[in-house]
Design a protein around this motif. Structure first.
Motif, PDB file in Angstrom:
ATOM      1  N   ASN A   1      18.337 -21.994  37.529  1.00 26.17           N
ATOM      2  CA  ASN A   1      18.507 -21.726  38.953  1.00 26.17           C
ATOM      3  C   ASN A   1      17.187 -21.937  39.692  1.00 26.17           C
ATOM      4  O   ASN A   1      16.121 -21.548  39.215  1.00 26.17           O
ATOM      5  CB  ASN A   1      19.002 -20.283  39.137  1.00 26.17           C
ATOM      6  N   SER A   2      17.266 -22.556  40.885  1.00 27.36           N
ATOM      7  CA  SER A   2      16.058 -22.798  41.664  1.00 27.36           C
ATOM      8  C   SER A   2      15.630 -21.595  42.494  1.00 27.36           C
ATOM      9  O   SER A   2      14.614 -21.659  43.190  1.00 27.36           O
ATOM     10  CB  SER A   2      16.274 -24.004  42.604  1.00 27.36           C
TER      11      SER A   2
ATOM     12  N   TRP B   1      12.111 -25.265  39.832  1.00 28.08           N
ATOM     13  CA  TRP B   1      12.480 -23.865  39.690  1.00 28.08           C
ATOM     14  C   TRP B   1      11.277 -23.091  39.168  1.00 28.08           C
ATOM     15  O   TRP B   1      10.353 -23.652  38.597  1.00 28.08           O
ATOM     16  CB  TRP B   1      13.684 -23.699  38.778  1.00 28.08           C
ATOM     17  N   GLY B   2      11.302 -21.767  39.365  1.00 28.80           N
ATOM     18  CA  GLY B   2      10.197 -20.914  38.939  1.00 28.80           C
ATOM     19  C   GLY B   2       9.612 -20.149  40.108  1.00 28.80           C
ATOM     20  O   GLY B   2       9.622 -20.590  41.255  1.00 28.80           O
ATOM     21  N   ALA B   3       9.077 -18.964  39.830  1.00 33.54           N
ATOM     22  CA  ALA B   3       8.578 -18.081  40.888  1.00 33.54           C
ATOM     23  C   ALA B   3       7.218 -18.507  41.424  1.00 33.54           C
ATOM     24  O   ALA B   3       6.860 -18.167  42.549  1.00 33.54           O
ATOM     25  CB  ALA B   3       8.498 -16.642  40.370  1.00 33.54           C
ATOM     26  N   TYR B   4       6.422 -19.239  40.643  1.00 32.97           N
ATOM     27  CA  TYR B   4       5.080 -19.620  41.088  1.00 32.97           C
ATOM     28  C   TYR B   4       5.167 -20.707  42.153  1.00 32.97           C
ATOM     29  O   TYR B   4       5.923 -21.680  42.010  1.00 32.97           O
ATOM     30  CB  TYR B   4       4.267 -20.115  39.894  1.00 32.97           C
ATOM     31  N   ASP B   5       4.393 -20.544  43.214  1.00 33.08           N
ATOM     32  CA  ASP B   5       4.364 -21.514  44.309  1.00 33.08           C
ATOM     33  C   ASP B   5       3.019 -22.239  44.292  1.00 33.08           C
ATOM     34  O   ASP B   5       2.017 -21.702  44.764  1.00 33.08           O
ATOM     35  CB  ASP B   5       4.570 -20.807  45.648  1.00 33.08           C
ATOM     36  N   PRO B   6       2.947 -23.451  43.742  1.00 31.72           N
ATOM     37  CA  PRO B   6       1.648 -24.142  43.659  1.00 31.72           C
ATOM     38  C   PRO B   6       1.135 -24.547  45.036  1.00 31.72           C
ATOM     39  O   PRO B   6       1.913 -24.769  45.969  1.00 31.72           O
ATOM     40  CB  PRO B   6       1.967 -25.369  42.798  1.00 31.72           C
ATOM     41  N   ALA B   7      -0.159 -24.627  45.143  1.00 32.95           N
ATOM     42  CA  ALA B   7      -0.777 -25.041  46.399  1.00 32.95           C
ATOM     43  C   ALA B   7      -0.528 -26.527  46.639  1.00 32.95           C
ATOM     44  O   ALA B   7      -0.219 -27.286  45.721  1.00 32.95           O
ATOM     45  CB  ALA B   7      -2.280 -24.759  46.364  1.00 32.95           C
ATOM     46  N   SER B   8      -0.675 -26.923  47.889  1.00 34.84           N
ATOM     47  CA  SER B   8      -0.481 -28.335  48.229  1.00 34.84           C
ATOM     48  C   SER B   8      -1.483 -29.199  47.475  1.00 34.84           C
ATOM     49  O   SER B   8      -2.679 -28.939  47.490  1.00 34.84           O
ATOM     50  CB  SER B   8      -0.663 -28.537  49.738  1.00 34.84           C
ATOM     51  N   GLY B   9      -0.976 -30.223  46.822  1.00 37.37           N
ATOM     52  CA  GLY B   9      -1.847 -31.121  46.084  1.00 37.37           C
ATOM     53  C   GLY B   9      -2.297 -30.619  44.736  1.00 37.37           C
ATOM     54  O   GLY B   9      -3.071 -31.299  44.058  1.00 37.37           O
ATOM     55  N   GLU B  10      -1.836 -29.442  44.325  1.00 39.44           N
ATOM     56  CA  GLU B  10      -2.233 -28.893  43.024  1.00 39.44           C
ATOM     57  C   GLU B  10      -1.669 -29.741  41.886  1.00 39.44           C
ATOM     58  O   GLU B  10      -0.486 -30.108  41.901  1.00 39.44           O
ATOM     59  CB  GLU B  10      -1.733 -27.452  42.902  1.00 39.44           C
ATOM     60  N   LEU B  11      -2.492 -30.052  40.921  1.00 36.11           N
ATOM     61  CA  LEU B  11      -2.066 -30.868  39.796  1.00 36.11           C
ATOM     62  C   LEU B  11      -1.351 -30.007  38.751  1.00 36.11           C
ATOM     63  O   LEU B  11      -1.697 -28.840  38.569  1.00 36.11           O
ATOM     64  CB  LEU B  11      -3.267 -31.571  39.155  1.00 36.11           C
ATOM     65  N   PRO B  12      -0.355 -30.568  38.068  1.00 37.21           N
ATOM     66  CA  PRO B  12       0.345 -29.793  37.046  1.00 37.21           C
ATOM     67  C   PRO B  12      -0.537 -29.545  35.825  1.00 37.21           C
ATOM     68  O   PRO B  12      -1.415 -30.354  35.501  1.00 37.21           O
ATOM     69  CB  PRO B  12       1.540 -30.688  36.694  1.00 37.21           C
ATOM     70  N   ARG B  13      -0.292 -28.428  35.133  1.00 38.43           N
ATOM     71  CA  ARG B  13      -1.020 -28.114  33.904  1.00 38.43           C
ATOM     72  C   ARG B  13      -0.558 -28.993  32.744  1.00 38.43           C
ATOM     73  O   ARG B  13      -1.320 -29.245  31.806  1.00 38.43           O
ATOM     74  CB  ARG B  13      -0.807 -26.649  33.542  1.00 38.43           C
ATOM     75  N   ALA B  14       0.700 -29.439  32.805  1.00 38.40           N
ATOM     76  CA  ALA B  14       1.238 -30.315  31.753  1.00 38.40           C
ATOM     77  C   ALA B  14       2.283 -31.213  32.381  1.00 38.40           C
ATOM     78  O   ALA B  14       2.939 -30.851  33.357  1.00 38.40           O
ATOM     79  CB  ALA B  14       1.849 -29.490  30.614  1.00 38.40           C
ATOM     80  N   LYS B  15       2.433 -32.411  31.791  1.00 37.85           N
ATOM     81  CA  LYS B  15       3.394 -33.389  32.314  1.00 37.85           C
ATOM     82  C   LYS B  15       4.014 -34.130  31.139  1.00 37.85           C
ATOM     83  O   LYS B  15       3.335 -34.424  30.156  1.00 37.85           O
ATOM     84  CB  LYS B  15       2.699 -34.360  33.267  1.00 37.85           C
ATOM     85  N   LEU B  16       5.312 -34.440  31.247  1.00 39.34           N
ATOM     86  CA  LEU B  16       6.028 -35.089  30.149  1.00 39.34           C
ATOM     87  C   LEU B  16       7.022 -36.085  30.725  1.00 39.34           C
ATOM     88  O   LEU B  16       7.825 -35.748  31.596  1.00 39.34           O
ATOM     89  CB  LEU B  16       6.772 -34.037  29.307  1.00 39.34           C
TER      90      LEU B  16
END
Length: 520
Positions: A188-189, A214-229
């Protein structure tokens, strides 16, 4: 106290501090790198779990398509009924054992949907053996599978299967429906959902736009992901990104970092380090402010890209479903599509310029026909140019299948055609000529506008340089289009330059395009 003594004392304190600080920072950096790698591995494992969920959803649709495409009759009426029976199927085609098209009927008549499909799937008909020579890593002949190709603003998905008579029947999937089915399998989003309380996972398309998250954390604008797949086929152009706060990571590192800093000196050392940092900060204030401005523009562009992608996607869906007997709505929708495309080009230029400045501008080489790419961009610009009285001619001469970056070439041509629209509409003509020789393609774009003033032939390729910055001229732009176009051309092993012309401007684009290797 004498200045010489003050200087000596300062050096005696500063030099050991510098050595201790360097050692402490190095140890802290190594510790941070180890913790970050473990943190990233854990997040990547979570993304792999999500990837398996998506893969199962795709496998389920694949089984449904296999069952649907099992036919006893290949009559045109029966095949066309599949598009009504299955919401996942957009178009169907059939090839006989020799690779000749059976459906849509070569002799016609064709529906509008079938005509559009034949136009955007030209590379399928150019390579008749595409579905007859497929094999896996063990050399076993494949009887069904997925085929993807790029056309327009995204990836097209096609599922095919071959019967006992070596006849191929394939279905082009509706991207929107397939995406909706995949999203239905994901969490769920709602941010209040406890499924992901300390992070956010985003599903991104091939252009990096967020499709679902989805997820409760709201990243800042332009924030890079910690992991990518990257996802598995057939959605391998898409990816999953995991965003997570730094609080947990910082707490894990705090004790080790503090120990290294304490071991590096006492209160006096920390005071001197703070003083050194203060002077360093003051000396680099202007550089930081400039970097912040660039970062702000980049972040805003990223923020605009996601809603703009949704606007374009739903406008295209609406354009496809709009009745033919509503010309007024069609005209209004055409304005929305045209303006969203223009804004997409502007945002694309800004993001490409940012990647160029960060040395992250890379090409994605795929097979295709340069003339088809040129024609696609011309089709996007033709209505705007013709509305301003500009007659467009295209002399095609690069029709061989080669390898090049479609998005890069589209962006180069988009900037050149946009300049004609802005600066040279009074010339009344835009001539585009392509030529192909060995592994080099040349494209010339010429107009009959005011031309390039003498002495400005190279300066126009400098970032933010414009021939006129007067607001009264009525010409909008950022001044980075030609700079980006030349950089992309040079990344492509070629160049972009201005050729001498007695009437208007004449741009000469040259790119290296290796030919596609024939299958063994």
């Amino acid at each position: 106290m004498r200045p010489t003594l003050i200087l000596t004392l300062t050096l005696l304190l500063a030099l050991p501090l510098a050595a201790l600080a360097w050692l402490g920072l190095r140890m802290a950096g190594q510790e941070r790198e180890v913790v970050e790698n473990r943190f990233r591995e854990a997040l990547t494992g979570r993304l792999k779990d999500i990837d398996s969920v998506i893969l199962k959803s795709v496998d389920k649709r694949e089984r449904e398509l296999l069952k649907t495409l099992e036919r006893d009759s290949y009559e045109a009426g029966d095949l066309r009924s599949l598009t009504r029976e299955s919401p996942l199927i957009h178009t169907v085609f059939v090839l006989d054992a020799k690779g000749n098209r059976v459906h849509p009927p070569p002799e016609g008549p064709l529906t509008a949907v079938e005509k559009e499909f034949l136009e955007r799937s030209g590379q399928i008909w150019r390579d008749k053996q595409l579905f007859y020579s497929s094999s896996d890593a063990a050399g076993v002949n494949i009887r069904h599978g997925w085929y993807t190709w790029y056309w327009g603003n995204g990836v097209n998905l096609l599922f095919w299967t071959r019967d006992a008579s070596n006849r191929v029947i394939a279905a082009e999937c509706d991207r929107s429906r397939l995406l909706a089915d995949i999203v239905g399998e994901l969490p769920n989003s709602n941010p209040d959902d406890p499924n992901l309380p300390h992070g956010r996972i985003a599903l991104m398309d091939g252009e990096g736009a967020v499709v679902y998250q989805w997820g409760a954390y709201d990243p800042a604008s332009g924030e890079l992901p910690r992991a990518k797949l990257a996802l598995d086929r057939p959605l391998n152009a898409w990816s999953l990104a995991y965003f997570a706060p730094t609080a947990e990571l910082d707490r894990a590192l705090s004790s080790g970092t503090a120990f290294n800093l304490i071991a590096g000196g006492g209160a006096l050392a920390l005071a001197l380090a703070g003083l050194a940092f203060y002077f360093y900060r003051e000396s680099t204030r202007e550089m930081r402010e400039a970097a912040e401005r660039v970062s702000f523009v980049n972040q805003v562009s990223h923020e605009l890209k996601t809603p703009l992608t949704n606007i374009r996607m739903y406008a295209e869906l609406l354009d496809r479903d709009l009745p033919d007997d509503d010309p007024r709505s069609a005209a209004h929708l055409g304005v929305i599509l045209s303006e969203s495309q223009r804004l997409s080009r502007l945002i694309g230029n800004v993001l490409t310029f940012a990647r160029q400045r960060n040395n992250k501008l890379n090409l994605q080489m795929t097979a295709g026909v340069v003339d088809s790419c040129v024609q696609l961009v011309l089709d996007h610009f033709r209505p705007a140019l013709e509305s301003k009285g500009v007659q467009v001619t295209f002399n095609a001469g690069a029709g061989a299948m080669v390898t090049f970056d479609h998005d890069a070439v589209e962006q180069i041509l988009g900037n050149l055609f946009s300049n004609v629209e802005k600066y040279a509409p009074n010339g009344g003509v835009m001539e585009v000529t392509s030529h192909q020789e060995k592994d080099v393609v040349t494209i010339v774009v010429a107009d009959r506008g005011p031309g390039i003033p003498k002495g400005q032939e190279e300066r126009i390729f400098e970032p933010f340089h414009r021939l006129s910055n007067k607001l009264s001229d009525g010409v909008a732009g950022t001044g980075i289009g030609l700079s980006i176009a030349r950089e992309l051309a040079r990344k492509h092993g070629g160049d972009l330059r201005v050729e001498p012309s007695s009437n208007g401007a004449r741009f000469h684009l040259e790119i290296r395009t290796p030919k596609v290797k024939e299958p063994a």
